[in-house]
Design a protein around this motif. Structure first.
Motif, PDB file in Angstrom:
ATOM      1  N   ASP A 110      49.820 -66.874 -26.613  1.00 61.36           N
ATOM      2  CA  ASP A 110      50.831 -65.996 -25.728  1.00 61.36           C
ATOM      3  C   ASP A 110      50.558 -64.462 -26.251  1.00 61.36           C
ATOM      4  OD1 ASP A 110      51.976 -66.319 -28.153  1.00 61.36           O
ATOM      5  OD2 ASP A 110      53.978 -67.044 -27.342  1.00 61.36           O
ATOM      6  N   GLU A 111      49.905 -64.151 -27.369  1.00 58.72           N
ATOM      7  CA  GLU A 111      49.721 -62.744 -27.778  1.00 58.72           C
ATOM      8  C   GLU A 111      48.259 -62.280 -27.150  1.00 58.72           C
ATOM      9  OE1 GLU A 111      50.330 -62.590 -31.952  1.00 58.72           O
ATOM     10  OE2 GLU A 111      52.513 -62.615 -31.507  1.00 58.72           O
ATOM     11  N   ASN A 112      47.693 -63.118 -26.452  1.00 62.35           N
ATOM     12  CA  ASN A 112      46.323 -62.980 -25.595  1.00 62.35           C
ATOM     13  C   ASN A 112      45.188 -63.125 -26.619  1.00 62.35           C
ATOM     14  OD1 ASN A 112      45.013 -62.756 -23.160  1.00 62.35           O
ATOM     15  ND2 ASN A 112      44.784 -60.438 -23.439  1.00 62.35           N
ATOM     16  N   GLU A 113      45.256 -63.732 -27.738  1.00 66.22           N
ATOM     17  CA  GLU A 113      44.320 -64.075 -28.602  1.00 66.22           C
ATOM     18  C   GLU A 113      43.559 -65.178 -28.579  1.00 66.22           C
ATOM     19  OE1 GLU A 113      43.442 -65.004 -33.576  1.00 66.22           O
ATOM     20  OE2 GLU A 113      45.445 -64.503 -32.713  1.00 66.22           O
ATOM     21  N   PHE A 114      42.135 -65.241 -28.460  1.00 64.62           N
ATOM     22  CA  PHE A 114      41.208 -66.199 -28.034  1.00 64.62           C
ATOM     23  C   PHE A 114      41.055 -67.222 -29.430  1.00 64.62           C
ATOM     24  CE2 PHE A 114      37.194 -68.418 -28.472  1.00 64.62           C
ATOM     25  CZ  PHE A 114      37.417 -69.377 -27.166  1.00 64.62           C
ATOM     26  N   LEU A 115      41.615 -68.387 -29.300  1.00 60.83           N
ATOM     27  CA  LEU A 115      41.858 -69.304 -30.620  1.00 60.83           C
ATOM     28  C   LEU A 115      40.704 -70.077 -30.761  1.00 60.83           C
ATOM     29  CD1 LEU A 115      45.720 -70.048 -30.527  1.00 60.83           C
ATOM     30  CD2 LEU A 115      44.590 -68.223 -31.882  1.00 60.83           C
ATOM     31  N   GLY A 116      39.895 -70.517 -29.781  1.00 61.86           N
ATOM     32  CA  GLY A 116      38.798 -71.379 -29.774  1.00 61.86           C
ATOM     33  C   GLY A 116      38.805 -72.279 -28.763  1.00 61.86           C
TER      34      GLY A 116
END
Length: 169
Positions: A110-116
């Motif tokens: 939800d912080e717009n970080e691509f996690l995988g």
């Protein structure tokens, strides 16, 4: 999306009349009572088998198929999967998805970080745990609870998650 879903794996023969013991890989074992046919996946071919009898022995399902009448005909299928088509699959409730359809979803915080990408689902007793694998192969485990899983968009192939404190540790 997957066209076939595994409902069981033939573990051994049962008796001499061509019955097989099946280890169920479905959440609802009683669904075997309603199935009229399954698809046997030998790895080389798929063949439709017609179920004529269903019994339950401990945690196993014993199936008899119209196509086989003795132990010699079914012995070679040990370890092979039994599949059903998507239209034979159990009906899903709102916000439920088939694991096979979820594998490969892009996971974003939800912080717009691509996690995988979602690489696996671990089924515990309380709730599922999603295994997210990034580009370097590192894994992040996220519990499949409403506090963490904010949105699943199957059309976009994406899952939006909230990382609770401590999940990265």
């Amino acid at each position: 999306m997957e066209e076939y879903f595994q409902v069981g794996v033939i573990s051994s023969t049962h008796g001499i009349a061509g019955e097989v013991k099946v280890f169920p890989t479905t959440d609802d074992v009683s669904r075997f009572k309603k199935l009229k046919e399954v698809i046997l996946d030998t790895g080389k071919e798929r063949m439709t088998l017609h179920i004529t009898q269903v019994k339950f022995v401990k945690q196993m399902v014993v199936l008899k198929f119209r196509e086989f009448s003795n132990i010699n005909e079914v012995e070679r299928f040990r370890g092979n999967s039994l599949l059903v088509t998507r239209d034979q699959a159990v009906k899903l409730k709102k916000d439920e998805y088939f694991i096979a359809d979820m594998i490969g979803l892009q996971v974003v915080s939800d912080e717009n970080e691509f996690l995988g990408k979602l690489s696996d689902v671990i089924q515990t007793g309380a709730n599922d745990v999603y295994v997210i694998q990034n580009e370097t192969g590192e894994e992040l485990l996220i519990p499949a609870i409403k506090d963490c899983i904010l949105k699943v968009d199957m059309e976009q192939g994406q899952m939006l998650v909230h990382l609770l404190p401590g999940l990265r540790d």
